[in-house]
Structures are given as structure tokens and as C-alpha cells.
Design a protein around this motif. Structure first.
Motif, PDB file in Angstrom:
ATOM      1  N   UNK A  20       5.001   3.838   4.574  1.00 52.58           N
ATOM      2  CA  UNK A  20       4.754   2.726   3.666  1.00 52.58           C
ATOM      3  C   UNK A  20       4.780   3.140   2.199  1.00 52.58           C
ATOM      4  N   UNK A  21       4.909   4.419   1.925  1.00 45.84           N
ATOM      5  CA  UNK A  21       4.988   4.876   0.552  1.00 45.84           C
ATOM      6  C   UNK A  21       6.466   4.967   0.179  1.00 45.84           C
ATOM      7  N   UNK A  22       6.847   4.218  -0.834  1.00 42.71           N
ATOM      8  CA  UNK A  22       8.242   4.162  -1.238  1.00 42.71           C
ATOM      9  C   UNK A  22       8.451   4.976  -2.510  1.00 42.71           C
ATOM     10  N   UNK A  23       9.648   5.522  -2.689  1.00 44.22           N
ATOM     11  CA  UNK A  23       9.935   6.230  -3.932  1.00 44.22           C
ATOM     12  C   UNK A  23       9.710   5.303  -5.129  1.00 44.22           C
ATOM     13  N   UNK A  24       9.146   5.846  -6.195  1.00 43.23           N
ATOM     14  CA  UNK A  24       8.837   5.050  -7.378  1.00 43.23           C
ATOM     15  C   UNK A  24       9.571   5.537  -8.618  1.00 43.23           C
ATOM     16  N   UNK A  25      10.221   6.676  -8.530  1.00 48.55           N
ATOM     17  CA  UNK A  25      10.875   7.283  -9.693  1.00 48.55           C
ATOM     18  C   UNK A  25      12.286   6.755  -9.890  1.00 48.55           C
ATOM     19  N   UNK A  26      12.652   6.585 -11.145  1.00 43.45           N
ATOM     20  CA  UNK A  26      14.011   6.245 -11.567  1.00 43.45           C
ATOM     21  C   UNK A  26      14.473   4.861 -11.104  1.00 43.45           C
ATOM     22  N   UNK A  27      13.628   3.873 -11.312  1.00 43.01           N
ATOM     23  CA  UNK A  27      13.999   2.495 -11.031  1.00 43.01           C
ATOM     24  C   UNK A  27      13.986   1.695 -12.323  1.00 43.01           C
ATOM     25  N   UNK A  28      14.803   0.671 -12.352  1.00 39.02           N
ATOM     26  CA  UNK A  28      14.787  -0.266 -13.483  1.00 39.02           C
ATOM     27  C   UNK A  28      14.423  -1.628 -12.924  1.00 39.02           C
ATOM     28  N   UNK A  29      13.362  -2.226 -13.354  1.00 41.14           N
ATOM     29  CA  UNK A  29      12.359  -1.712 -14.279  1.00 41.14           C
ATOM     30  C   UNK A  29      11.497  -0.642 -13.620  1.00 41.14           C
ATOM     31  N   UNK A  30      10.771   0.143 -14.423  1.00 48.19           N
ATOM     32  CA  UNK A  30       9.925   1.210 -13.872  1.00 48.19           C
ATOM     33  C   UNK A  30       8.843   0.663 -12.943  1.00 48.19           C
ATOM     34  N   UNK A  31       8.291   1.536 -12.129  1.00 46.29           N
ATOM     35  CA  UNK A  31       7.227   1.152 -11.202  1.00 46.29           C
ATOM     36  C   UNK A  31       6.055   0.552 -11.960  1.00 46.29           C
ATOM     37  N   UNK A  32       5.493  -0.492 -11.385  1.00 48.86           N
ATOM     38  CA  UNK A  32       4.341  -1.146 -12.003  1.00 48.86           C
ATOM     39  C   UNK A  32       3.061  -0.418 -11.617  1.00 48.86           C
ATOM     40  N   UNK A  33       2.000  -0.739 -12.329  1.00 47.87           N
ATOM     41  CA  UNK A  33       0.684  -0.180 -12.006  1.00 47.87           C
ATOM     42  C   UNK A  33       0.291  -0.553 -10.587  1.00 47.87           C
ATOM     43  N   UNK A  34       0.600  -1.778 -10.176  1.00 46.92           N
ATOM     44  CA  UNK A  34       0.266  -2.219  -8.817  1.00 46.92           C
ATOM     45  C   UNK A  34       1.025  -1.412  -7.762  1.00 46.92           C
ATOM     46  N   UNK A  35       2.293  -1.098  -8.029  1.00 46.97           N
ATOM     47  CA  UNK A  35       3.074  -0.299  -7.081  1.00 46.97           C
ATOM     48  C   UNK A  35       2.520   1.120  -6.970  1.00 46.97           C
ATOM     49  N   UNK A  36       2.136   1.687  -8.098  1.00 44.72           N
ATOM     50  CA  UNK A  36       1.552   3.033  -8.095  1.00 44.72           C
ATOM     51  C   UNK A  36       0.237   3.025  -7.336  1.00 44.72           C
ATOM     52  N   UNK A  37      -0.584   2.017  -7.559  1.00 49.77           N
ATOM     53  CA  UNK A  37      -1.877   1.937  -6.871  1.00 49.77           C
ATOM     54  C   UNK A  37      -1.672   1.719  -5.370  1.00 49.77           C
ATOM     55  N   UNK A  38      -0.715   0.891  -4.985  1.00 49.99           N
ATOM     56  CA  UNK A  38      -0.445   0.649  -3.565  1.00 49.99           C
ATOM     57  C   UNK A  38      -0.007   1.939  -2.869  1.00 49.99           C
ATOM     58  N   UNK A  39       0.834   2.719  -3.523  1.00 56.55           N
ATOM     59  CA  UNK A  39       1.265   3.993  -2.946  1.00 56.55           C
ATOM     60  C   UNK A  39       0.078   4.948  -2.825  1.00 56.55           C
ATOM     61  N   UNK A  40      -0.790   4.943  -3.823  1.00 55.84           N
ATOM     62  CA  UNK A  40      -1.975   5.801  -3.792  1.00 55.84           C
ATOM     63  C   UNK A  40      -2.915   5.390  -2.675  1.00 55.84           C
ATOM     64  N   UNK A  41      -3.093   4.094  -2.501  1.00 58.94           N
ATOM     65  CA  UNK A  41      -3.940   3.583  -1.421  1.00 58.94           C
ATOM     66  C   UNK A  41      -3.391   4.002  -0.060  1.00 58.94           C
ATOM     67  N   UNK A  42      -2.082   3.881   0.130  1.00 58.46           N
ATOM     68  CA  UNK A  42      -1.477   4.282   1.407  1.00 58.46           C
ATOM     69  C   UNK A  42      -1.670   5.775   1.654  1.00 58.46           C
ATOM     70  N   UNK A  43      -1.523   6.571   0.612  1.00 61.95           N
ATOM     71  CA  UNK A  43      -1.714   8.016   0.741  1.00 61.95           C
ATOM     72  C   UNK A  43      -3.150   8.334   1.166  1.00 61.95           C
ATOM     73  N   UNK A  44      -4.120   7.735   0.488  1.00 59.95           N
ATOM     74  CA  UNK A  44      -5.529   8.004   0.803  1.00 59.95           C
ATOM     75  C   UNK A  44      -5.850   7.522   2.222  1.00 59.95           C
ATOM     76  N   UNK A  45      -5.333   6.379   2.606  1.00 56.49           N
ATOM     77  CA  UNK A  45      -5.549   5.884   3.975  1.00 56.49           C
ATOM     78  C   UNK A  45      -5.011   6.880   5.000  1.00 56.49           C
ATOM     79  N   UNK A  46      -3.822   7.395   4.738  1.00 55.36           N
ATOM     80  CA  UNK A  46      -3.196   8.337   5.672  1.00 55.36           C
ATOM     81  C   UNK A  46      -4.004   9.623   5.774  1.00 55.36           C
TER      82      UNK A  46
END
Length: 92
Positions: free
Chosen positions: A4-30
Motif C-alpha cells: 500500500x506504500x506507493x512511490x512518492x518521488x519525482x511526480x508532477x505535482x509533488x507528493x502532498x502532505x496527506x500522501x506522505x502521511x498515508x505512506x508513513x501510517x502504512x509503514x508504521x502499521x506494517x
């Protein structure tokens, strides 16, 4: 890596704060092995999510690349196509 963690680097537009937090939440859950912590662990869980989100944002802000930014919709369509092929019914 958590699916559920998707790459966030090198996208237009850049990753949002919500996307970064969602990835962090998935990491901590795992890592924690739980989707919802007990009340006794809630503070540590939330602290970890916020700390990892901050570090992730710092990482994304410091990465450099010469590749052109990827388009989110194009990458999403590629992922859907891979999923269709992966889960397509095999002939009996």
C-alpha cells in the motif's frame, strides 16, 4: 515493502502532505503489526507516524533526479494494467 506504500518521488505535482502521511501510517502499521493500536500504545504509534512523515518529507525534498517528472494518472493506469494482468483468470 508494504504493497500500500506507493512511490512518492519525482511526480508532477509533488507528493502532498496527506500522501506522505498515508505512506508513513502504512509503514508504521506494517512494522507494528497492527492497524489500530491499543489506547496504551496510541501515543507511541501517533508519534512514530508523525516522525516518519517528517523524515519522509525531508527525504523527498532532498532527492534530485535528471529524469522528467512522472504523470500520476499515467502511472496509475500502468498499475491498473499490471493488476488486471496479474489477477486475470487463467484458462482452465
Amino acid at each position: 515493502m508494504c504493497r500500500n506504500i506507493h512511490p512518492l518521488h519525482n511526480f508532477a505535482p509533488p507528493a502532498t502532505t496527506d500522501e506522505v502521511r498515508a505512506a508513513s501510517l502504512q509503514y508504521v502499521r506494517k512494522v507494528a503489526g497492527m492497524t489500530k493500536p491499543s489506547q496504551a500504545n496510541q501515543e507511541a504509534f501517533d508519534h512514530a507516524v508523525e516522525h516518519i512523515a517528517a523524515i519522509t518529507q525531508e527525504l523527498l525534498d532532498s532527492l534530485v533526479t535528471s529524469a522528467p517528472p512522472k504523470d500520476r494518472e499515467t502511472e496509475a493506469e500502468k498499475a491498473r494494467e499490471r493488476s488486471r494482468r496479474r489477477y486475470a483468470q487463467q484458462p482452465a
